[in-house]
Design a protein around this motif. Structure first.
Motif, PDB file in Angstrom:
ATOM      1  N   GLU A   6       0.763  -1.106  -0.245  1.00 58.07           N
ATOM      2  CA  GLU A   6       0.244  -0.423  -0.238  1.00 58.07           C
ATOM      3  C   GLU A   6       0.504   1.641  -0.053  1.00 58.07           C
ATOM      4  N   SER A   7       0.803   2.062  -0.663  1.00 55.57           N
ATOM      5  CA  SER A   7       0.699   3.892  -0.588  1.00 55.57           C
ATOM      6  C   SER A   7      -0.217   4.749  -0.595  1.00 55.57           C
ATOM      7  N   GLY A   9      -0.852   6.944   2.224  1.00 52.26           N
ATOM      8  CA  GLY A   9      -1.429   7.156   3.211  1.00 52.26           C
ATOM      9  C   GLY A   9      -0.673   8.434   4.125  1.00 52.26           C
ATOM     10  N   LEU A  20      -5.440   5.737  -1.739  1.00 54.68           N
ATOM     11  CA  LEU A  20      -4.500   5.476  -1.319  1.00 54.68           C
ATOM     12  C   LEU A  20      -4.322   4.101  -2.917  1.00 54.68           C
ATOM     13  N   CYS A  22      -2.624   0.204  -3.737  1.00 58.32           N
ATOM     14  CA  CYS A  22      -2.608  -0.836  -3.513  1.00 58.32           C
ATOM     15  C   CYS A  22      -1.777  -1.786  -4.685  1.00 58.32           C
ATOM     16  N   ARG A  38     -10.001  -1.418   7.535  1.00 61.16           N
ATOM     17  CA  ARG A  38      -9.091  -0.424   7.473  1.00 61.16           C
ATOM     18  C   ARG A  38      -9.180  -0.488   9.419  1.00 61.16           C
ATOM     19  N   VAL A  93      -5.014   2.530  10.021  1.00 58.75           N
ATOM     20  CA  VAL A  93      -4.287   1.961   9.328  1.00 58.75           C
ATOM     21  C   VAL A  93      -5.092   1.160   8.787  1.00 58.75           C
ATOM     22  N   TYR A  94      -5.026   2.002   6.532  1.00 54.02           N
ATOM     23  CA  TYR A  94      -4.892   0.865   5.678  1.00 54.02           C
ATOM     24  C   TYR A  94      -4.556  -0.058   5.171  1.00 54.02           C
ATOM     25  N   TYR A  95      -5.755  -0.885   5.170  1.00 54.90           N
ATOM     26  CA  TYR A  95      -4.413  -2.274   4.706  1.00 54.90           C
ATOM     27  C   TYR A  95      -5.784  -2.608   3.872  1.00 54.90           C
ATOM     28  N   GLN A 114       1.556  -4.626   4.670  1.00 60.53           N
ATOM     29  CA  GLN A 114       1.316  -4.126   5.530  1.00 60.53           C
ATOM     30  C   GLN A 114       0.549  -3.159   5.842  1.00 60.53           C
ATOM     31  N   THR A 116      -0.859   1.487   5.583  1.00 64.44           N
ATOM     32  CA  THR A 116      -0.486   2.752   5.576  1.00 64.44           C
ATOM     33  C   THR A 116      -1.475   3.494   6.185  1.00 64.44           C
ATOM     34  N   GLN A 117      -0.762   4.428   7.028  1.00 67.08           N
ATOM     35  CA  GLN A 117      -1.234   5.465   7.964  1.00 67.08           C
ATOM     36  C   GLN A 117      -2.213   6.043   7.825  1.00 67.08           C
TER      37      GLN A 117
END
Length: 122
Positions: A6-7, A9, A20, A22, A38, A93-95, A114, A116-117
């Motif tokens: 993920e990216s 955040g 976001l 993924c 989340r 935190v988002y997954y 992993q 992303t906040q």
């Protein structure tokens, strides 16, 4: 197995928006669904959206419906999750995760990123 990353955040002011990403190591029929979950401090992980990478069918939880858009880019094995009108309660935190079918239950997803906040505050 599918690897996910993920990216996107970060910190956002209330009312703001973010996107976001993924990125999966591969899209495969075995793991057709990619979901976004989340988890806020002290709370259980909850599903917020899901997409079928083959059909493009999308699903949204009531908590984000009307404020979120999930989409996919099959050429780049990437799923995007965009949210607008962000609220402090969206802080978590988002997954992203992948499995055969969309579901709201985290236990049904085999592969996870992993996380992303996302922090929404003024």
């Amino acid at each position: 197995q599918v690897l996910l990353a993920e990216s996107g955040g970060g910190w956002v002011q209330p009312g703001g928006s973010l996107r976001l990403s993924c990125t999966a190591s591969r899209f495969t029929p075995e793991y057709d669904a990619i979901g976004w979950f989340r988890q806020a401090p002290g709370k259980e992980r909850e599903g917020v959206s899901c997409i079928s990478t083959s059909t493009g069918s999308t699903y949204y939880a009531d908590s984000v419906k009307g404020r979120a858009t999930i989409s996919r880019d099959n050429a780049n094995n990437t799923v995007y999750f965009e949210m607008k009108s962000l609220k402090p309660e969206d802080t978590a935190v988002y997954y992203c995760a992948t499995d055969a079918f969309c579901s709201w239950h985290p236990s049904e997803f085999e592969n996870w990123g992993q996380g992303t906040q996302v922090t929404v505050s003024s």
